[in-house]
Design an enzyme around this catalytic site. Sequence first.
Site, PDB file in Angstrom:
ATOM      1  N   ASP A   1       0.864  -1.181   0.000  1.00 30.27           N
ATOM      2  CA  ASP A   1       0.000   0.000   0.000  1.00 30.27           C
ATOM      3  C   ASP A   1       0.900   1.230   0.000  1.00 30.27           C
ATOM      4  O   ASP A   1       2.136   1.113  -0.023  1.00 30.27           O
ATOM      5  CB  ASP A   1      -0.930  -0.022   1.210  1.00 30.27           C
ATOM      6  CG  ASP A   1      -2.221   0.754   0.978  1.00 30.27           C
ATOM      7  OD1 ASP A   1      -2.316   1.495  -0.013  1.00 30.27           O
ATOM      8  OD2 ASP A   1      -3.140   0.627   1.819  1.00 30.27           O
TER       9      ASP A   1
ATOM     10  N   GLU B   1       0.061   4.611   1.805  1.00 25.43           N
ATOM     11  CA  GLU B   1      -0.020   5.598   2.883  1.00 25.43           C
ATOM     12  C   GLU B   1       1.013   5.362   3.982  1.00 25.43           C
ATOM     13  O   GLU B   1       1.414   6.302   4.681  1.00 25.43           O
ATOM     14  CB  GLU B   1      -1.425   5.602   3.495  1.00 25.43           C
ATOM     15  CG  GLU B   1      -2.497   6.185   2.605  1.00 25.43           C
ATOM     16  CD  GLU B   1      -3.098   5.180   1.637  1.00 25.43           C
ATOM     17  OE1 GLU B   1      -4.044   5.540   0.914  1.00 25.43           O
ATOM     18  OE2 GLU B   1      -2.624   4.027   1.607  1.00 25.43           O
TER      19      GLU B   1
ATOM     20  N   HIS C   1      -2.633  -0.229  -3.727  1.00 29.04           N
ATOM     21  CA  HIS C   1      -3.100   1.121  -3.417  1.00 29.04           C
ATOM     22  C   HIS C   1      -3.969   1.672  -4.539  1.00 29.04           C
ATOM     23  O   HIS C   1      -3.578   1.630  -5.725  1.00 29.04           O
ATOM     24  CB  HIS C   1      -1.919   2.067  -3.212  1.00 29.04           C
ATOM     25  CG  HIS C   1      -2.335   3.497  -3.039  1.00 29.04           C
ATOM     26  ND1 HIS C   1      -2.943   3.971  -1.903  1.00 29.04           N
ATOM     27  CD2 HIS C   1      -2.255   4.564  -3.885  1.00 29.04           C
ATOM     28  CE1 HIS C   1      -3.205   5.264  -2.043  1.00 29.04           C
ATOM     29  NE2 HIS C   1      -2.811   5.645  -3.244  1.00 29.04           N
TER      30      HIS C   1
ATOM     31  N   HIS D   1      -1.642   1.165   6.621  1.00 33.52           N
ATOM     32  CA  HIS D   1      -2.082   2.261   7.479  1.00 33.52           C
ATOM     33  C   HIS D   1      -3.122   1.772   8.475  1.00 33.52           C
ATOM     34  O   HIS D   1      -3.733   0.713   8.295  1.00 33.52           O
ATOM     35  CB  HIS D   1      -2.671   3.394   6.633  1.00 33.52           C
ATOM     36  CG  HIS D   1      -3.754   2.916   5.700  1.00 33.52           C
ATOM     37  ND1 HIS D   1      -5.047   2.705   6.090  1.00 33.52           N
ATOM     38  CD2 HIS D   1      -3.689   2.576   4.387  1.00 33.52           C
ATOM     39  CE1 HIS D   1      -5.753   2.253   5.075  1.00 33.52           C
ATOM     40  NE2 HIS D   1      -4.943   2.160   4.016  1.00 33.52           N
TER      41      HIS D   1
ATOM     42  N   HIS E   1      -7.807   5.245   7.107  1.00 37.19           N
ATOM     43  CA  HIS E   1      -9.092   4.959   6.491  1.00 37.19           C
ATOM     44  C   HIS E   1      -9.245   3.446   6.375  1.00 37.19           C
ATOM     45  O   HIS E   1      -8.310   2.696   6.666  1.00 37.19           O
ATOM     46  CB  HIS E   1      -9.200   5.604   5.101  1.00 37.19           C
ATOM     47  CG  HIS E   1      -8.238   5.039   4.099  1.00 37.19           C
ATOM     48  ND1 HIS E   1      -6.912   5.420   4.017  1.00 37.19           N
ATOM     49  CD2 HIS E   1      -8.411   4.099   3.132  1.00 37.19           C
ATOM     50  CE1 HIS E   1      -6.311   4.755   3.054  1.00 37.19           C
ATOM     51  NE2 HIS E   1      -7.202   3.940   2.500  1.00 37.19           N
TER      52      HIS E   1
ATOM     53  N   GLU F   1      -8.065  -2.448   7.092  1.00 36.44           N
ATOM     54  CA  GLU F   1      -7.439  -3.220   6.023  1.00 36.44           C
ATOM     55  C   GLU F   1      -6.423  -4.225   6.560  1.00 36.44           C
ATOM     56  O   GLU F   1      -6.260  -5.313   6.007  1.00 36.44           O
ATOM     57  CB  GLU F   1      -6.790  -2.266   5.015  1.00 36.44           C
ATOM     58  CG  GLU F   1      -7.814  -1.457   4.247  1.00 36.44           C
ATOM     59  CD  GLU F   1      -7.202  -0.331   3.433  1.00 36.44           C
ATOM     60  OE1 GLU F   1      -6.058  -0.475   2.968  1.00 36.44           O
ATOM     61  OE2 GLU F   1      -7.864   0.698   3.263  1.00 36.44           O
TER      62      GLU F   1
END
Length: 297
Positions: free
Chosen positions: A8, A10, A61, A105, A117, A157
């Site tokens: 990912d 972030e 991502h 994240h 998120h 996630e």
Amino acid sequence: MKALISVDMEGISGIVHSSETNPERYDYQRGRELMTAEANAVIAGVLDAEPTADVLVADAHGTFRNLLPEQLDRRARLVRGKPRALNMLAGLDEETDAALFVGYHVRAGEGPGVLAHTMNGEILDVRVTGRAQGEGAQGTGHAPGEDGQVTGRSLGEIGLNAAMAGHLGVPVVLLSGDDAACAEAAALIPEAVTVPVKEALGMAAAVTLHPEEARDRLRGAAADAVSRRTEIPPLALTGPLDVEVDLASPHTIDLATLVPGVSRAAGARTDAFTAPDYGTAYRLILLLAQLATIRPA
């Protein structure tokens, strides 16, 4: 051995703002380069420990087209583009020996965490209630009762993907991101290796390692994690599973009730369903996330 590296954006060292993760913003190209370099560090670490390993890298991502193919370590294969089965975990199967989560994240509503998120800005929370199985079942955040039942815990996630890997019998052996993401992973999978590459100060601020320092740490940690993969239990939840998904948009909630088995729960923002196993639950959660991107005509 076979390893899947899910990457990912972030949680990459140096990244703190959406301008670095959004293809339409000015700093995105720089973010892609940082992301690709950290993926390469983890590939190198896996191959330091297992020189003949089959390494797949899943771009995980946004568009799933962020990693720069020409800059990726040629010893790995890249999974990119969407839609695709298993989403952020594309390429994972029962033959995979280890999963490594890079640049992850913290979940929505948790923090401070950089760019926190869950899947997209429309999903506010996901809660899964089911039966615990094996040592890795503490991923629900609660000890099982006498009947093995565990109460639901909010999963982002990290937890959702780790449980999908566990459903296939695959342990998540490493996670990198900010300190909040690493703490979330440690609560789910205490045996996994975590690499905090930055300390979150807020949604768009952090104290971050130099990218080269982060890559050095990731390479060593990946080699260590892969070497200890048999000591790290998969995060497994057995069905039936009760799932509640809190959604920001009433339109999405209405759309979701068109899916067989999904109903509006007591909460005004909540859709709920029961799944026979985690694989089914995961796919339905992904579907709700996709429905959340549809706007009223």
